[in-house]
Scaffold this motif. Structure first.
Motif, PDB file in Angstrom:
ATOM      1  N   TYR A   9     -29.923   4.679 -63.570  1.00 39.85           N
ATOM      2  CA  TYR A   9     -29.059   5.845 -63.814  1.00 39.85           C
ATOM      3  C   TYR A   9     -27.617   5.409 -64.060  1.00 39.85           C
ATOM      4  N   VAL A  10     -26.993   5.959 -65.086  1.00 45.33           N
ATOM      5  CA  VAL A  10     -25.644   5.545 -65.481  1.00 45.33           C
ATOM      6  C   VAL A  10     -24.606   6.485 -64.869  1.00 45.33           C
ATOM      7  N   LYS A  11     -23.749   5.945 -64.036  1.00 42.74           N
ATOM      8  CA  LYS A  11     -22.652   6.714 -63.466  1.00 42.74           C
ATOM      9  C   LYS A  11     -21.423   6.497 -64.335  1.00 42.74           C
ATOM     10  N   THR A  12     -20.950   7.545 -64.973  1.00 41.34           N
ATOM     11  CA  THR A  12     -19.852   7.431 -65.919  1.00 41.34           C
ATOM     12  C   THR A  12     -19.087   8.746 -65.990  1.00 41.34           C
ATOM     13  N   MET A  13     -17.824   8.663 -66.364  1.00 42.32           N
ATOM     14  CA  MET A  13     -17.019   9.852 -66.602  1.00 42.32           C
ATOM     15  C   MET A  13     -17.085  10.263 -68.069  1.00 42.32           C
ATOM     16  N   ALA A  14     -17.566   9.352 -68.924  1.00 39.98           N
ATOM     17  CA  ALA A  14     -17.630   9.627 -70.354  1.00 39.98           C
ATOM     18  C   ALA A  14     -18.746  10.618 -70.663  1.00 39.98           C
ATOM     19  N   ASP A  15     -18.639  11.287 -71.818  1.00 44.08           N
ATOM     20  CA  ASP A  15     -19.672  12.195 -72.308  1.00 44.08           C
ATOM     21  C   ASP A  15     -20.095  13.188 -71.225  1.00 44.08           C
ATOM     22  N   ASN A  16     -19.096  13.839 -70.612  1.00 42.03           N
ATOM     23  CA  ASN A  16     -19.354  14.847 -69.573  1.00 42.03           C
ATOM     24  C   ASN A  16     -20.242  14.310 -68.451  1.00 42.03           C
ATOM     25  N   GLY A  17     -20.008  13.066 -68.075  1.00 41.49           N
ATOM     26  CA  GLY A  17     -20.813  12.478 -67.001  1.00 41.49           C
ATOM     27  C   GLY A  17     -22.138  11.934 -67.482  1.00 41.49           C
ATOM     28  N   GLY A  18     -22.180  11.496 -68.757  1.00 37.03           N
ATOM     29  CA  GLY A  18     -23.383  10.856 -69.287  1.00 37.03           C
ATOM     30  C   GLY A  18     -24.519  11.804 -69.617  1.00 37.03           C
ATOM     31  N   VAL A  19     -24.192  12.983 -70.169  1.00 39.85           N
ATOM     32  CA  VAL A  19     -25.251  13.972 -70.413  1.00 39.85           C
ATOM     33  C   VAL A  19     -26.265  13.511 -71.461  1.00 39.85           C
ATOM     34  N   HIS A  20     -25.798  12.790 -72.490  1.00 45.98           N
ATOM     35  CA  HIS A  20     -26.718  12.283 -73.510  1.00 45.98           C
ATOM     36  C   HIS A  20     -27.418  11.001 -73.051  1.00 45.98           C
ATOM     37  N   ILE A  21     -26.774  10.256 -72.180  1.00 45.97           N
ATOM     38  CA  ILE A  21     -27.356   8.990 -71.724  1.00 45.97           C
ATOM     39  C   ILE A  21     -28.481   9.237 -70.729  1.00 45.97           C
ATOM     40  N   ASN A  22     -28.163   9.942 -69.654  1.00 46.73           N
ATOM     41  CA  ASN A  22     -29.129  10.118 -68.561  1.00 46.73           C
ATOM     42  C   ASN A  22     -30.222  11.138 -68.862  1.00 46.73           C
ATOM     43  N   SER A  23     -30.104  11.839 -69.982  1.00 46.34           N
ATOM     44  CA  SER A  23     -31.187  12.753 -70.376  1.00 46.34           C
ATOM     45  C   SER A  23     -32.473  11.995 -70.666  1.00 46.34           C
ATOM     46  N   GLY A  24     -32.378  10.689 -70.870  1.00 49.51           N
ATOM     47  CA  GLY A  24     -33.573   9.880 -71.081  1.00 49.51           C
ATOM     48  C   GLY A  24     -34.527   9.918 -69.899  1.00 49.51           C
ATOM     49  N   ILE A  25     -34.005  10.148 -68.703  1.00 46.37           N
ATOM     50  CA  ILE A  25     -34.851  10.149 -67.492  1.00 46.37           C
ATOM     51  C   ILE A  25     -35.780  11.360 -67.470  1.00 46.37           C
ATOM     52  N   PRO A  26     -35.267  12.603 -67.542  1.00 50.24           N
ATOM     53  CA  PRO A  26     -36.197  13.740 -67.622  1.00 50.24           C
ATOM     54  C   PRO A  26     -37.009  13.753 -68.914  1.00 50.24           C
ATOM     55  N   ASN A  27     -36.473  13.188 -69.995  1.00 53.22           N
ATOM     56  CA  ASN A  27     -37.260  13.076 -71.231  1.00 53.22           C
ATOM     57  C   ASN A  27     -38.522  12.262 -71.000  1.00 53.22           C
ATOM     58  N   LYS A  28     -38.356  11.112 -70.351  1.00 50.76           N
ATOM     59  CA  LYS A  28     -39.499  10.241 -70.094  1.00 50.76           C
ATOM     60  C   LYS A  28     -40.490  10.936 -69.143  1.00 50.76           C
ATOM     61  N   ALA A  29     -39.973  11.660 -68.176  1.00 56.42           N
ATOM     62  CA  ALA A  29     -40.864  12.390 -67.262  1.00 56.42           C
ATOM     63  C   ALA A  29     -41.738  13.365 -68.041  1.00 56.42           C
ATOM     64  N   PHE A  30     -41.122  14.093 -68.967  1.00 59.82           N
ATOM     65  CA  PHE A  30     -41.906  15.050 -69.758  1.00 59.82           C
ATOM     66  C   PHE A  30     -42.939  14.333 -70.612  1.00 59.82           C
ATOM     67  N   TYR A  31     -42.553  13.235 -71.229  1.00 63.27           N
ATOM     68  CA  TYR A  31     -43.500  12.454 -72.040  1.00 63.27           C
ATOM     69  C   TYR A  31     -44.711  12.041 -71.208  1.00 63.27           C
ATOM     70  N   VAL A  32     -44.473  11.562 -69.997  1.00 62.52           N
ATOM     71  CA  VAL A  32     -45.577  11.135 -69.137  1.00 62.52           C
ATOM     72  C   VAL A  32     -46.484  12.321 -68.793  1.00 62.52           C
ATOM     73  N   VAL A  33     -45.875  13.463 -68.461  1.00 61.81           N
ATOM     74  CA  VAL A  33     -46.664  14.652 -68.152  1.00 61.81           C
ATOM     75  C   VAL A  33     -47.528  15.038 -69.355  1.00 61.81           C
ATOM     76  N   ALA A  34     -46.899  15.123 -70.522  1.00 62.83           N
ATOM     77  CA  ALA A  34     -47.598  15.584 -71.722  1.00 62.83           C
ATOM     78  C   ALA A  34     -48.743  14.660 -72.117  1.00 62.83           C
ATOM     79  N   THR A  35     -48.500  13.358 -72.047  1.00 63.09           N
ATOM     80  CA  THR A  35     -49.532  12.411 -72.481  1.00 63.09           C
ATOM     81  C   THR A  35     -50.583  12.145 -71.401  1.00 63.09           C
ATOM     82  N   SER A  36     -50.330  12.621 -70.200  1.00 62.15           N
ATOM     83  CA  SER A  36     -51.341  12.527 -69.143  1.00 62.15           C
ATOM     84  C   SER A  36     -52.394  13.618 -69.279  1.00 62.15           C
ATOM     85  N   LEU A  37     -52.099  14.613 -70.100  1.00 57.40           N
ATOM     86  CA  LEU A  37     -53.002  15.745 -70.302  1.00 57.40           C
ATOM     87  C   LEU A  37     -53.556  15.723 -71.718  1.00 57.40           C
TER      88      LEU A  37
END
Length: 348
Positions: free
Chosen positions: A256-284
């Motif tokens: 997880y990236v702790k940063t003040m840039a980009d409103n606290g890394g909104v585009h960077i850390n979105s990869g984490i819930p993105n990957k969670a959704f991918y795993v859920v979707a491809t598990s079904l």
């Protein structure tokens, strides 16, 4: 929600990173995009300061069940009010491919939300949507303005014509859905969830249109609009951090990236819930919108999802929604648990 935020498909961090390595000519184009984005943010801040909080996004259409689209040509200006009206709902195709792409992709996004979730436009009440095409000169971005309009650049150094990306249009219009339903604050983890919601449903719009199962989808965002500097895509939901040479998204909480840039890394850390959704979707089995997408939509529209939501609080809501819709011991609930486990997000 931070009403001064600008929901751009490309973050300022990526723009700056690519500009550092680009040719002088490309770098100059990218810096112009950054300047446009910043001027728009300042203008919105000034308007917000005069008007106070936004309480209504747009007029509601009189007839429900069909989209209400208007496409305007900004003629490469940075004017933020609609330019020349080129195509309205039901009008024949224009001679301008960008106008037609915006019109068609708005329609496909509307169709997805209407047919899959019985949602009538962004607000669920037939809200009209506007496209402002040919915005700026060599403008390398596209954004939802929070007021019912989407702005499209023609691209320059990093992107091509942004109207051509169905998942990008789905992404930006989903910011409107999120604004209406959960009003997720555009900062830190809630902001990253805001961005992830848009990637999830933007990807699902494209998958629905193509008739793809979760296993058939490429799970790339923006593959149809990236230029040579960002190939093959803007983001990868399957493998965050691998979409292009400057992709710095983490794939789990361990990075997880702790940063003040980009409103606290909104585009960077979105990869984490993105990957969670991918795993859920491809598990079904089957299309991602049928189970995983329904669970995420249920969570997005759940009143328990607060503006300051964290990954953990959102994860807990998705698991609860999976149990409610499919059963406590269902494969869907197990998949949700596995998805959040894969990205190291605790559910309590």
């Amino acid at each position: 929600m931070n009403h001064n935020s600008l929901h751009c498909i490309l973050s300022p961090d990526i723009l700056r990173a690519v500009a550092r390595d680009a040719s002088p000519e490309d770098s100059a184009r990218i810096l112009r995009t950054l300047e446009i984005d910043q001027s728009f943010r300042l203008a919105r801040a000034e308007i917000a300061g005069r008007q106070g909080p936004v309480t209504q996004m747009a007029a509601v259409a009189e007839v429900g069940g069909v989209p209400h689209r208007t496409i305007y040509d900004q003629a490469h200006s940075q004017q933020t009010t609609p330019g020349k009206l080129v195509r309205a709902e039901g009008d024949p195709a224009s001679a301008d491919p960008s106008v037609n792409a915006a019109y068609d992709n708005f329609g496909l996004t509307y169709k997805f939300f209407q047919e899959v979730f019985s949602r009538d436009s962004i607000d669920g009440q037939g809200m009209p949507i506007r496209a402002l095409v040919h915005y700026g000169n060599d403008y390398d971005n596209a954004f939802w303005d929070g007021q019912g309009s989407m702005f499209f650049g023609d691209g320059g150094a990093m992107l091509t014509d942004t109207t051509q990306g169905l998942d990008v249009i789905g992404h930006e219009l989903t910011h409107g859905v999120t604004q209406i339903e959960a009003n997720l604050t555009y900062s830190g983890q809630s902001g990253a969830l805001n961005e992830s919601m848009s990637d999830v449903f933007g990807s699902l719009v494209k998958q629905y249109h193509l008739g793809q199962t979760a296993d058939q989808a490429d799970w790339l965002i923006g593959a149809d609009i990236v230029g040579p500097l960002l190939k093959p895509a803007l983001r990868s939901m399957k493998a965050p951090g691998t979409a292009h040479a400057h992709d710095n998204q983490p794939a789990d909480m361990g990075s997880y990236v702790k940063t003040m840039a980009d409103n606290g890394g909104v585009h960077i850390n979105s990869g984490i819930p993105n990957k969670a959704f991918y795993v859920v979707a491809t598990s079904l089995d089957g299309p991602a919108w049928k189970a995983a997408g329904q669970i995420w939509y249920d969570a997005l529209t759940n009143p328990r999802l607060k503006p300051n939501a964290t990954f953990t609080s959102f994860a807990a809501i998705t698991l609860n929604q999976a149990r409610i819709r499919f059963g406590t011991t269902s494969s869907e609930a197990d998949a949700v648990q596995a998805g959040w486990d894969a990205v190291k997000v605790p559910l309590h």
